[in-house]
Design a protein around this motif. Structure first.
Motif, PDB file in Angstrom:
ATOM      1  N   THR A  21     -22.463  30.511 -18.007  1.00 37.29           N
ATOM      2  CA  THR A  21     -22.376  30.711 -19.147  1.00 37.29           C
ATOM      3  C   THR A  21     -22.365  29.699 -20.256  1.00 37.29           C
ATOM      4  OG1 THR A  21     -21.649  33.050 -19.132  1.00 37.29           O
ATOM      5  CG2 THR A  21     -21.357  32.072 -21.047  1.00 37.29           C
ATOM      6  N   ALA A  22     -21.403  28.707 -19.659  1.00 38.40           N
ATOM      7  CA  ALA A  22     -21.121  27.348 -20.305  1.00 38.40           C
ATOM      8  C   ALA A  22     -22.351  26.408 -20.264  1.00 38.40           C
ATOM      9  CB  ALA A  22     -19.912  26.769 -19.677  1.00 38.40           C
ATOM     10  N   GLY A  23     -23.226  26.317 -19.001  1.00 38.53           N
ATOM     11  CA  GLY A  23     -24.021  25.596 -18.778  1.00 38.53           C
ATOM     12  C   GLY A  23     -25.159  26.203 -19.800  1.00 38.53           C
ATOM     13  N   SER A  24     -25.489  27.404 -19.975  1.00 38.21           N
ATOM     14  CA  SER A  24     -26.446  27.818 -21.095  1.00 38.21           C
ATOM     15  C   SER A  24     -25.963  27.410 -22.371  1.00 38.21           C
ATOM     16  CB  SER A  24     -26.463  29.535 -20.719  1.00 38.21           C
ATOM     17  OG  SER A  24     -26.929  29.727 -19.581  1.00 38.21           O
ATOM     18  N   ARG A  25     -24.885  27.366 -22.844  1.00 35.99           N
ATOM     19  CA  ARG A  25     -24.393  26.969 -24.080  1.00 35.99           C
ATOM     20  C   ARG A  25     -24.784  25.424 -24.386  1.00 35.99           C
ATOM     21  NH1 ARG A  25     -19.017  25.170 -26.151  1.00 35.99           N
ATOM     22  NH2 ARG A  25     -19.032  25.470 -28.405  1.00 35.99           N
ATOM     23  N   GLN A  26     -24.322  24.736 -23.188  1.00 34.61           N
ATOM     24  CA  GLN A  26     -24.719  23.291 -23.452  1.00 34.61           C
ATOM     25  C   GLN A  26     -26.419  23.183 -23.636  1.00 34.61           C
ATOM     26  OE1 GLN A  26     -23.076  20.764 -20.167  1.00 34.61           O
ATOM     27  NE2 GLN A  26     -22.022  22.420 -19.796  1.00 34.61           N
ATOM     28  N   ASP A  27     -27.273  23.996 -22.829  1.00 35.26           N
ATOM     29  CA  ASP A  27     -28.499  23.911 -22.797  1.00 35.26           C
ATOM     30  C   ASP A  27     -29.189  24.236 -24.223  1.00 35.26           C
ATOM     31  OD1 ASP A  27     -29.394  23.205 -20.284  1.00 35.26           O
ATOM     32  OD2 ASP A  27     -29.492  25.094 -19.622  1.00 35.26           O
ATOM     33  N   ALA A  28     -28.240  25.385 -24.736  1.00 38.13           N
ATOM     34  CA  ALA A  28     -28.943  25.830 -26.160  1.00 38.13           C
ATOM     35  C   ALA A  28     -28.570  24.551 -27.248  1.00 38.13           C
ATOM     36  CB  ALA A  28     -27.995  26.843 -26.694  1.00 38.13           C
ATOM     37  N   ARG A  29     -27.530  23.845 -27.096  1.00 34.76           N
ATOM     38  CA  ARG A  29     -27.455  22.835 -27.996  1.00 34.76           C
ATOM     39  C   ARG A  29     -27.938  21.291 -27.601  1.00 34.76           C
ATOM     40  NH1 ARG A  29     -20.769  23.039 -28.641  1.00 34.76           N
ATOM     41  NH2 ARG A  29     -20.375  21.788 -26.661  1.00 34.76           N
ATOM     42  N   GLY A  30     -28.938  21.285 -26.490  1.00 33.06           N
ATOM     43  CA  GLY A  30     -29.619  20.306 -26.168  1.00 33.06           C
ATOM     44  C   GLY A  30     -28.629  19.206 -25.444  1.00 33.06           C
ATOM     45  N   CYS A  31     -27.336  19.767 -24.914  1.00 35.21           N
ATOM     46  CA  CYS A  31     -26.358  19.346 -24.304  1.00 35.21           C
ATOM     47  C   CYS A  31     -25.686  18.129 -25.133  1.00 35.21           C
ATOM     48  CB  CYS A  31     -26.750  18.295 -23.107  1.00 35.21           C
ATOM     49  SG  CYS A  31     -27.171  19.614 -21.771  1.00 35.21           S
ATOM     50  N   GLU A  32     -25.665  18.443 -26.460  1.00 34.37           N
ATOM     51  CA  GLU A  32     -25.220  17.306 -27.491  1.00 34.37           C
ATOM     52  C   GLU A  32     -23.699  17.913 -27.630  1.00 34.37           C
ATOM     53  OE1 GLU A  32     -26.623  15.840 -31.134  1.00 34.37           O
ATOM     54  OE2 GLU A  32     -28.696  16.297 -30.175  1.00 34.37           O
ATOM     55  N   GLY A  33     -22.678  16.902 -27.932  1.00 34.68           N
ATOM     56  CA  GLY A  33     -21.634  17.404 -28.330  1.00 34.68           C
ATOM     57  C   GLY A  33     -20.344  17.466 -27.244  1.00 34.68           C
ATOM     58  N   GLY A  34     -20.720  17.670 -26.001  1.00 32.53           N
ATOM     59  CA  GLY A  34     -19.766  17.788 -25.133  1.00 32.53           C
ATOM     60  C   GLY A  34     -18.522  18.950 -25.089  1.00 32.53           C
ATOM     61  N   CYS A  35     -17.424  18.617 -24.471  1.00 36.56           N
ATOM     62  CA  CYS A  35     -16.418  19.936 -24.675  1.00 36.56           C
ATOM     63  C   CYS A  35     -15.587  19.449 -25.688  1.00 36.56           C
ATOM     64  CB  CYS A  35     -15.802  19.721 -23.299  1.00 36.56           C
ATOM     65  SG  CYS A  35     -14.268  20.682 -23.363  1.00 36.56           S
ATOM     66  N   GLU A  36     -15.310  20.521 -26.625  1.00 37.19           N
ATOM     67  CA  GLU A  36     -14.353  20.015 -27.702  1.00 37.19           C
ATOM     68  C   GLU A  36     -13.166  19.810 -27.519  1.00 37.19           C
ATOM     69  OE1 GLU A  36     -16.299  22.733 -27.231  1.00 37.19           O
ATOM     70  OE2 GLU A  36     -17.524  23.413 -29.062  1.00 37.19           O
ATOM     71  N   ILE A  37     -12.495  20.119 -26.361  1.00 37.20           N
ATOM     72  CA  ILE A  37     -11.297  19.647 -26.104  1.00 37.20           C
ATOM     73  C   ILE A  37     -11.290  18.345 -25.227  1.00 37.20           C
ATOM     74  CG2 ILE A  37      -8.974  20.299 -24.641  1.00 37.20           C
ATOM     75  CD1 ILE A  37      -9.990  23.441 -25.143  1.00 37.20           C
ATOM     76  N   GLY A  38     -12.291  18.279 -24.365  1.00 37.52           N
ATOM     77  CA  GLY A  38     -12.354  16.958 -23.511  1.00 37.52           C
ATOM     78  C   GLY A  38     -12.519  15.835 -24.420  1.00 37.52           C
ATOM     79  N   SER A  39     -13.434  16.041 -25.382  1.00 33.31           N
ATOM     80  CA  SER A  39     -13.822  15.066 -26.389  1.00 33.31           C
ATOM     81  C   SER A  39     -12.342  14.408 -27.130  1.00 33.31           C
ATOM     82  CB  SER A  39     -14.820  15.302 -27.304  1.00 33.31           C
ATOM     83  OG  SER A  39     -15.888  15.683 -26.905  1.00 33.31           O
ATOM     84  N   LEU A  40     -11.594  15.336 -27.495  1.00 27.90           N
ATOM     85  CA  LEU A  40     -10.319  15.020 -28.220  1.00 27.90           C
ATOM     86  C   LEU A  40      -9.376  14.149 -27.183  1.00 27.90           C
ATOM     87  CD1 LEU A  40      -9.917  18.058 -30.262  1.00 27.90           C
ATOM     88  CD2 LEU A  40     -10.321  15.754 -31.275  1.00 27.90           C
ATOM     89  N   ALA A  41      -9.356  14.790 -25.875  1.00 28.46           N
ATOM     90  CA  ALA A  41      -8.727  14.282 -24.767  1.00 28.46           C
ATOM     91  C   ALA A  41      -8.983  13.015 -24.471  1.00 28.46           C
ATOM     92  CB  ALA A  41      -8.716  15.189 -23.594  1.00 28.46           C
ATOM     93  N   GLY A  42     -10.499  12.638 -24.370  1.00 28.27           N
ATOM     94  CA  GLY A  42     -10.660  11.211 -24.070  1.00 28.27           C
ATOM     95  C   GLY A  42     -10.142  10.001 -25.334  1.00 28.27           C
TER      96      GLY A  42
END
Lengths: 211, 211
Positions: A103-124
């Motif tokens: 399901t998470a993979g399909s969500r990434q596909d649906a947005r062209g794999c842009e954006g990454g993980c909302e939490i992971g990005s803030l973490a980095g």
């Protein structure tokens, strides 16, 4: 919803309905801007303009920008977990683990794999520069990991997963695969890396099944 | 060393020895600042002050800030791969894979798990906002993944790893575990998550050994 009374959100317990809605609108607007530009790249004037509020309203509800960042971390964690439910609460079979990751993979596909993980990005961005944010991110990842660990523990309790399997370590490994896989997929603009990363860990979990 | 003639580094081919040293000093200074503050949080005046150069020198060598960011990505990739050699070039046994991952875990422990991965941090920040940087990051991760894939392919060619193992997918899964594990370890200030993440994938690779 964030729990009331946390540091950086001093005014939450006394809010009227209108105040609560304004506060939520500020958080949602800030979360959206920070997702695209990072927390460091999002200024209070940016948030004022996008949310249609005054600087004094933002300071009233959050004390300072750091308080707002903490509220955004909680908001993104709440949203991430809510979006993954009910799958996230029933990760007690190999099929359920694969369906959840898919399901998470399909969500990434649906947005062209842009954006990454909302939490992971803030973490980095924030793990080293803001100790309060880091503490909140520890809690975010713990809240995310817990239902994975709990699902594996139920499989083990039912005798489906070997008693030698370290369910806590496997849950951490799967969450790490989700995070690392999403980062590689974001860079490569393809969910393949994410799918390969989570598949390897789920295959490994499957190897602990009692046949 | 970065390959000469890439976009954003137009002046590299014509440099004197002194010019080459100045250029390298700017890159190293910028890399250090960006590692701690992010690319967005590092300004040209910050770099001027820390490297003891003028703004015109920076623009002379890199064209603009984006050109410098690209040079920093290449520099961090070169440094990361150089630091991991020779282990990285001999990943053709389970023991070698474990030793390589363990070295990175010890490096994290030595710095209290602060800082995360130099390349992963830039990736999280820049993958969506800067298409040139994203292209350079694709190359960075490909260069990192190649020796992993190559080591696994040698194991397979020697008949040690099952012919059914997808060595390219396993290499991606291991790199994702490294990235996700480092992020969780950076947030939790403990290398445990990193070690659990890479162990799970290496255990999975081990399950493909021909006994």
């Amino acid at each position: 919803m964030s729990a009331p009374g946390k540091a950086g959100e001093p005014k939450e317990q006394r809010l009227t309905e209108g105040g609560r809605r304004t506060r939520e609108r500020i958080i949602e607007t800030a979360a959206e801007l920070m997702f695209h530009r990072g927390a460091g790249g999002t200024s209070i004037p940016d948030i004022q303009a996008a949310a249609g509020v005054s600087a004094s309203q933002i300071y009233h509800y959050f004390g300072d920008k750091q308080g707002l960042v903490l509220a955004v971390i909680d908001h993104q964690t709440d949203a991430q977990l809510a979006r993954q439910r009910p799958l996230l609460d029933s990760l007690d079979s190999i099929e359920a683990l694969r369906a959840w990751c898919d399901t998470a993979g399909s969500r990434q596909d649906a947005r062209g794999c842009e954006g990454g993980c909302e939490i992971g990005s803030l973490a980095g961005e924030l793990a080293d520069s803001d100790q309060s944010a880091r503490a909140r991110l520890v809690s975010a990842f713990d809240r995310w990991e817990e239902p994975i660990r709990s699902g594996l523990a139920r499989m083990q309790a039912r005798g489906e997963l070997s008693e030698h399997a370290d369910t806590a370590a496997l849950a951490t490994a799967l969450l790490a695969a989700v995070q690392g896989g999403m980062l590689l997929s974001q860079v490569r603009r393809s969910s393949t890396a994410y799918r390969q990363a989570v598949s390897a860990v789920i295959d490994h979990i499957e190897s602990h099944l009692v046949r």
